[in-house]
Design an enzyme around this catalytic site. Structure first.
Site, PDB file in Angstrom:
ATOM      1  N   GLU A 282       0.849  -1.198   0.000  1.00 52.23           N
ATOM      2  CA  GLU A 282       0.000   0.000   0.000  1.00 52.23           C
ATOM      3  C   GLU A 282       0.876   1.236   0.000  1.00 52.23           C
ATOM      4  O   GLU A 282       1.868   1.301   0.723  1.00 52.23           O
ATOM      5  CB  GLU A 282      -0.888   0.071   1.262  1.00 52.23           C
ATOM      6  CG  GLU A 282      -2.035  -0.892   1.339  1.00 52.23           C
ATOM      7  CD  GLU A 282      -2.886  -0.654   2.610  1.00 52.23           C
ATOM      8  OE1 GLU A 282      -2.782   0.435   3.208  1.00 52.23           O
ATOM      9  OE2 GLU A 282      -3.626  -1.573   3.000  1.00 52.23           O
ATOM     10  N   GLU A 336     -13.639   5.985  -0.381  1.00 56.09           N
ATOM     11  CA  GLU A 336     -14.556   5.066   0.300  1.00 56.09           C
ATOM     12  C   GLU A 336     -15.284   5.796   1.427  1.00 56.09           C
ATOM     13  O   GLU A 336     -14.700   6.089   2.469  1.00 56.09           O
ATOM     14  CB  GLU A 336     -13.779   3.867   0.845  1.00 56.09           C
ATOM     15  CG  GLU A 336     -13.086   3.058  -0.241  1.00 56.09           C
ATOM     16  CD  GLU A 336     -12.179   1.990   0.327  1.00 56.09           C
ATOM     17  OE1 GLU A 336     -12.684   1.000   0.882  1.00 56.09           O
ATOM     18  OE2 GLU A 336     -10.940   2.163   0.238  1.00 56.09           O
ATOM     19  N   LYS A 339     -15.446   4.492   5.348  1.00 56.03           N
ATOM     20  CA  LYS A 339     -14.255   4.224   6.161  1.00 56.03           C
ATOM     21  C   LYS A 339     -14.267   5.110   7.405  1.00 56.03           C
ATOM     22  O   LYS A 339     -14.528   6.317   7.317  1.00 56.03           O
ATOM     23  CB  LYS A 339     -12.975   4.490   5.362  1.00 56.03           C
ATOM     24  CG  LYS A 339     -12.659   3.420   4.329  1.00 56.03           C
ATOM     25  CD  LYS A 339     -11.204   3.445   3.916  1.00 56.03           C
ATOM     26  CE  LYS A 339     -10.328   2.824   4.990  1.00 56.03           C
ATOM     27  NZ  LYS A 339      -8.912   2.726   4.577  1.00 56.03           N
ATOM     28  N   GLU A 345      -8.918   9.375   5.413  1.00 60.23           N
ATOM     29  CA  GLU A 345      -9.180   7.940   5.192  1.00 60.23           C
ATOM     30  C   GLU A 345     -10.222   7.700   4.096  1.00 60.23           C
ATOM     31  O   GLU A 345     -10.224   6.657   3.466  1.00 60.23           O
ATOM     32  CB  GLU A 345      -9.643   7.281   6.497  1.00 60.23           C
ATOM     33  CG  GLU A 345      -8.544   7.055   7.504  1.00 60.23           C
ATOM     34  CD  GLU A 345      -7.538   5.997   7.059  1.00 60.23           C
ATOM     35  OE1 GLU A 345      -7.939   5.040   6.367  1.00 60.23           O
ATOM     36  OE2 GLU A 345      -6.343   6.144   7.367  1.00 60.23           O
TER      37      GLU A 345
END
Length: 410
Positions: A282, A336, A339, A345
């Site tokens: 990541e 997203e 999250k 985030e």
């Protein structure tokens, strides 16, 4: 009557034709059993997180990835709808065995066999599942029980793959965060934390035996966010800067990403695993954040991800390991919205929830293609291996039919 042209072929030509078709038939059979998969194709991949209620369907994601020529993805579970949608796409997928399963899987190989039979095997070989990531950022996390069960779970998954005849084509791994390191600056000083080393070394020993890489989640964004006063933003973004000199090795680093990768290599060397490859599982940069999240904006996110993409495309190594080509998965495919945590985030996506690009780094977002362009996209995205996979069964059947016809006519 309909077979007279075959029957009248001279015997020598018939034998030659028969031999050629036999060879083609055997070749087709043998290649259907060959392991043509690779865990990582090229150097660039993306994490396909799905903690959202407004992102495109998995089938649309396949279209998006093909258009972007992204050939590697990681998912954090083994969602049936995703694995079904990716059938025939030719895209390499690493599935995640979630943290919630680790304790159960660590009990015995039979539990791992059951999980693989339910979540992996039904989708093979049409869907290219090339790896299973057992947990994510377990060591260094707050749950010490998970530290204890990680290695048994990893061993059981690998053993189960062996029992099912899949160990040679599906890699077993477990990604780590930077929290496993006691110190990573300068890179040559990097070592594993003392309390983690007792768990990390046996894990590394097993991964060394089965030839699995060391996967690290490396975020210059998080490092910069935590200390913007002392870290040069340009150094974190691959932009022009004085860089840093590691005085112990005399190696110069002009970007933090390379320094993080080399720090992992140095830690592995000190632990006794200097032959192990490091892959970045990541990395990314948030395009939006809270007031106290320094650097989190769209311009910085674009700069980081564009420059990282260019850097990976060069297929080069790092200052410490110049011959070891760096590979990385970008976090993440989409913003997203579900999250938890700070605003950043929910804003790591290369694409917005509607499938449009978050910023321009050379990708195109989802559009409504007409039938012709949709066909062209699917054809172009398939490539040779995709064609081979979809057509080798047809070739096999055709060869078998013709061969049987000839043999029955002689």
């Amino acid at each position: 009557m309909g077979h007279s042209s075959i029957v009248n072929i001279p015997k020598t030509q018939m034998e030659c034709l028969s031999s050629s078709l036999c060879f083609l038939l055997l070749f087709t059979i043998s290649t259907s059993f060959l392991n043509v998969d690779a865990t990582f194709t090229g150097t660039y991949g993306v994490n396909y997180g799905r903690l959202a209620d407004n992102i495109p369907s998995p089938h649309s994601v396949v279209t998006l990835l093909k258009a972007a020529k992204i050939k590697n993805i990681r998912i954090y579970d083994a969602a049936p709808e995703v694995l079904t949608a990716f059938k025939g796409s030719g895209i390499e997928i690493v599935v995640g065995l979630g943290t919630e399963f680790l304790k159960e899987i660590s009990i015995g190989e039979d539990r791992a066999i059951t999980w693989i039979k339910e979540n992996v095997q039904p989708y093979l070989p049409g869907t290219h599942i090339s790896g299973i990531a057992v947990g994510n950022e377990i060591l260094g996390g707050t749950d010490r029980v998970l530290w204890e069960v990680l290695l048994p779970a990893v061993k059981n998954v690998y053993s189960a793959l062996g029992q099912l005849g899949l160990a040679s084509s599906i890699e077993v791994s477990s990604p780590h965060s930077e929290a496993v390191f006691a110190n990573s600056y300068p890179p040559s000083a990097c070592i594993f934390k003392e309390d983690i080393a007792g768990y990390m070394k046996p894990l590394l020993e097993f991964f060394s035996q089965i030839k699995s890489p060391f996967y690290i989640n490396a975020y210059p964004f998080l490092a910069y966010k935590s200390d913007p006063e002392h870290i040069n933003l340009n150094y974190a973004l691959f932009k022009s800067n004085p860089g840093i000199l590691d005085t112990k090795t005399n190696l110069h680093y002009d970007n933090m990403f390379d320094a993080m990768v080399d720090a992992s290599y140095f830690a592995l060397e000190k632990a006794g695993y200097d032959k192990m490859e490091v892959i970045v599982s990541e990395t990314g940069w948030a395009s939006k954040g809270d007031q106290d999240e320094a650097g989190a904006d769209a311009q910085n996110a674009r700069t980081y991800n564009l420059n990282l993409k260019k850097r990976l495309a060069k297929k080069k190594g790092t200052p410490h390991r110049p011959k070891m080509v760096v590979k990385a998965y970008i976090f993440a495919l989409f913003n997203e919205n579900l999250k938890p945590g700070p605003t950043s985030e929910r804003n790591f996506g290369l694409f917005k929830a509607d499938g449009s690009i978050s910023y321009d780094i050379g990708f195109t977002g989802l559009v409504a293609p007409n039938a012709a362009s949709s066909f062209l996209l699917n054809y172009k995205g398939m490539g040779f291996r995709g064609w081979f996979q979809s057509s080798h069964t047809w070739v096999f059947t055709s060869c078998a039919a013709v061969l049987l016809l000839i043999l029955s006519s002689t």
